[in-house]
Design a protein around this motif. Sequence first.
Motif, short mmCIF file in Angstrom:
data_model
loop_
_atom_site.label_atom_id
_atom_site.label_comp_id
_atom_site.label_asym_id
_atom_site.label_seq_id
_atom_site.Cartn_x
_atom_site.Cartn_y
_atom_site.Cartn_z
N ASP A 112 43.33 40.81 34.21
CA ASP A 112 42.05 41.37 33.79
C ASP A 112 41.80 42.71 34.48
O ASP A 112 41.37 43.69 33.84
CB ASP A 112 40.91 40.40 34.14
N SER A 168 45.69 37.17 29.91
CA SER A 168 44.40 37.55 30.49
C SER A 168 43.29 36.67 29.91
O SER A 168 43.49 35.89 28.98
CB SER A 168 44.11 39.02 30.20
N GLY A 226 40.23 44.47 31.30
CA GLY A 226 39.60 43.53 30.39
C GLY A 226 40.25 43.38 29.04
O GLY A 226 39.78 42.59 28.20
#
Length: 521
Positions: free
Chosen positions: A131, A150, A136
């Motif tokens: 992440d 992730s 993100g």
Amino acid sequence: MTELVLLGGRVYTMDTAGPEVAEAVAVTDGRVSAVGATADIAALAGPSTRVVRLSGSTVIPGLIDSHCHFEHAGMAGHAVSFAGIRTLDAALDRVAELAADRAPGAWVQGQLWNPVLQLAEGRAPTRQELDRAAAGRPVFLPEGHAASVSTAALRLAGIAPDGHDGRLVEGDVHTIAKVVPEWTSGERARQLSAAMRALNEHGITSVVAGALPPSDVDVLRELAESDASTVRVAAMVTPSGELNPSVTVAEWRDLLAGGPPKPVGDRYLTRGIKLQVDGGMTLGTAATRTPYRTDAGYRGELFVHRARLTDLVDAAHRAGWAVGTHVVGDAAIDLALDVYEATRAGLALPDVLIHASLIQRDQIDRARALGVRVAAQVPFLWRNRDAIAGHLGDERADGAVPLRDLVDGLGPDGVAAGTDYPVNDLDPWQNIHAMATRHDIGGRAVGAAQAITRREAVGLYTTSGAAHTGEWASKGRIAPGLLADLAVLDTDPFAAADPRSTTTLMTVMDGRVVHDTGRLD
């Protein structure tokens, strides 16, 4: 008209029916037209013939990797490469570097790697680490039978991230893979073309693709039809896009209807359907007859029930498809052979045991009786011997991939060699060295009794590889009338103390020079 002559070298034809060693080769219309002495071949050159003076270099038939996920060799700039990476921080830096070139929310994919064995930390990155590295974005870093992902990737696949470290194994990997966007056909054509060029750099002119979805098959056929292929591809196909199809038997039959796609000249053919029965030695998921050393109640994992596998293979056979099953442990091999025998049909190509790393002598005898071929990969022992021994013990680790038994029991045309790249290195000479010495990366002998000769090892990469795809009559040797697939080497691999230093100076496929270092006149 003679298009190409190679003069003044040492030509190993691998052809027992003709001269086994010569000095020169002539090529006409994509095929070998003459093999012999330099003076005789030079006389065949015309004003437009390309003349290559070998200056003592060695020529062998173009090499054939008989189990290779070669498409991954063309992913530079498209997916994160972990080549040469030895620490977790360095791996995360690579992820961050590619992610920075992607739009917010765009996927970041990785090339196959093995973080547990590759990284000093001995583990894969967690979802939280991914992440941060990818800011993100959804991240998917496959390892073959495992993957790291992730938080965004988990959510897109419908997997709750709470309490999940982002490490996935076997079936869960496919759940994520289903939501990763496919490449466009144009992107895929560029990737596959680049992958072919990477193989050419190693003198490889033919490959058995380990597991390709129908979309990749379509692109490969288009490349072959447009004369853009530089490697001959025989594909193991996953008709549903899965190694363990989740479709119903009726849907499976519909996918197979009409039989395998037709060959495209000598550039593309369908070798068969790929299915998976068990896991792997390094992961500790190979299905075995006897328990693992670490757990007296554990014998690995079978990923398909007997009845289901029988239905899938029977439908394939009835539709005219040969089948290749991923089988590593001896219990998985038993199951595959049972199903092959129960569903046998007259097929153009025989069924295959892919990997068969823990195959036993009774199973080799049975495979020979059934006409089943084996695609074996010694490179699994190159770096992974100790990890395998940790699960199975020293005796089974040292006896894994028993090439001596396979060659003696099945004959040289019953077994072929490959790398399973990118799980293992693509370099054929490292593989040939390992087959002939049974040494691992540290020079330690691993089951020395299973070594084969260097000539036999080269044979597995040439004549045996051609037999594996039913093309023995057209390639794998250097003889008049055969396809002009050639590798020019800077050393004599049969005389060199260590063939791993071998460099491919030039690669010829279909009479065309597809790789050239510029070091030859």
